[in-house]
Design a protein around this motif. Structure first.
Motif, PDB file in Angstrom:
ATOM      1  N   UNK A  34       0.830  -1.216   0.000  1.00 52.10           N
ATOM      2  CA  UNK A  34       0.000   0.000   0.000  1.00 52.10           C
ATOM      3  C   UNK A  34       0.861   1.262   0.000  1.00 52.10           C
ATOM      4  N   UNK A  35       1.936   1.252   0.766  1.00 49.92           N
ATOM      5  CA  UNK A  35       2.826   2.417   0.805  1.00 49.92           C
ATOM      6  C   UNK A  35       3.463   2.652  -0.559  1.00 49.92           C
ATOM      7  N   UNK A  36       3.907   1.586  -1.216  1.00 43.99           N
ATOM      8  CA  UNK A  36       4.498   1.737  -2.550  1.00 43.99           C
ATOM      9  C   UNK A  36       3.453   2.229  -3.551  1.00 43.99           C
ATOM     10  N   UNK A  37       2.232   1.750  -3.420  1.00 45.57           N
ATOM     11  CA  UNK A  37       1.149   2.214  -4.289  1.00 45.57           C
ATOM     12  C   UNK A  37       0.907   3.712  -4.100  1.00 45.57           C
ATOM     13  N   UNK A  38       0.877   4.169  -2.848  1.00 42.24           N
ATOM     14  CA  UNK A  38       0.692   5.597  -2.571  1.00 42.24           C
ATOM     15  C   UNK A  38       1.839   6.422  -3.142  1.00 42.24           C
ATOM     16  N   UNK A  39       3.061   5.952  -2.977  1.00 43.46           N
ATOM     17  CA  UNK A  39       4.208   6.689  -3.513  1.00 43.46           C
ATOM     18  C   UNK A  39       4.117   6.799  -5.032  1.00 43.46           C
ATOM     19  N   UNK A  40       3.788   5.695  -5.699  1.00 45.18           N
ATOM     20  CA  UNK A  40       3.739   5.707  -7.157  1.00 45.18           C
ATOM     21  C   UNK A  40       2.579   6.535  -7.691  1.00 45.18           C
ATOM     22  N   UNK A  41       1.464   6.558  -6.990  1.00 50.50           N
ATOM     23  CA  UNK A  41       0.295   7.328  -7.454  1.00 50.50           C
ATOM     24  C   UNK A  41       0.401   8.824  -7.200  1.00 50.50           C
ATOM     25  N   UNK A  42       1.010   9.203  -6.084  1.00 45.90           N
ATOM     26  CA  UNK A  42       0.898  10.584  -5.626  1.00 45.90           C
ATOM     27  C   UNK A  42       2.193  11.387  -5.583  1.00 45.90           C
ATOM     28  N   UNK A  43       3.335  10.751  -5.840  1.00 43.75           N
ATOM     29  CA  UNK A  43       4.603  11.460  -5.742  1.00 43.75           C
ATOM     30  C   UNK A  43       5.390  11.295  -7.030  1.00 43.75           C
ATOM     31  N   UNK A  44       5.865  12.401  -7.574  1.00 45.93           N
ATOM     32  CA  UNK A  44       6.684  12.355  -8.778  1.00 45.93           C
ATOM     33  C   UNK A  44       8.128  12.004  -8.453  1.00 45.93           C
ATOM     34  N   UNK A  45       8.603  12.442  -7.307  1.00 45.19           N
ATOM     35  CA  UNK A  45       9.986  12.205  -6.910  1.00 45.19           C
ATOM     36  C   UNK A  45       9.988  11.626  -5.501  1.00 45.19           C
ATOM     37  N   UNK A  46      10.732  10.567  -5.328  1.00 41.87           N
ATOM     38  CA  UNK A  46      10.885   9.938  -4.018  1.00 41.87           C
ATOM     39  C   UNK A  46      12.371   9.848  -3.724  1.00 41.87           C
ATOM     40  N   UNK A  47      12.809  10.450  -2.637  1.00 43.74           N
ATOM     41  CA  UNK A  47      14.214  10.423  -2.246  1.00 43.74           C
ATOM     42  C   UNK A  47      14.363   9.644  -0.958  1.00 43.74           C
TER      43      UNK A  47
END
Length: 118
Positions: A34-47
């Motif tokens: 679920x966390x990876x899904x949220x990151x991929x749906x809502x964030x363009x850049x993840x550091x």
């Protein structure tokens, strides 16, 4: 710890923010998915780390000049933890899914903007 004295981890903050923590009793694999899904749906850049590499990419793309910034919002005093406390945090973050989330983020996002440096 939050204001109620509950230990919050990165995955719990991402998933539940200020709401009740894991009220549906999701296991760590479900939480990581679920966390990876949220990151991929809502964030363009993840550091996760390597902020200097990200800065280099942004400066190259924009043509901007780098600006040295003072370090703010940090604790300058000593941090003293017992071996027992560190082991407790390590075991909890493994059980809770935080360690798995960091590993998943590294696999998906590390180097995903390197093509911009060419």
């Amino acid at each position: 710890y939050n204001e109620k004295g509950i230990f919050n981890t990165q995955i719990d903050y991402l998933l539940y923010n200020r709401g009740p923590r894991n009220r549906f009793r999701a296991n760590k694999e479900e939480k990581i998915r679920r966390a990876m899904e949220l990151l991929q749906r809502h964030f363009d850049i993840v550091l996760l780390s390597d902020y200097e590499r990200f800065t280099k990419i942004v400066l190259k793309l924009t043509g901007w000049k780098g600006v040295d910034m003072r370090h703010h919002n940090s604790f300058n005093g000593p941090l003293n933890f017992t071996e027992r406390e560190l082991d407790m945090v390590r075991r909890f973050t493994e059980f809770n899914g935080d360690v798995g989330l960091i590993d998943a983020v590294r696999h998906v996002y590390y180097g995903h903007m390197d093509y911009l440096l060419e």
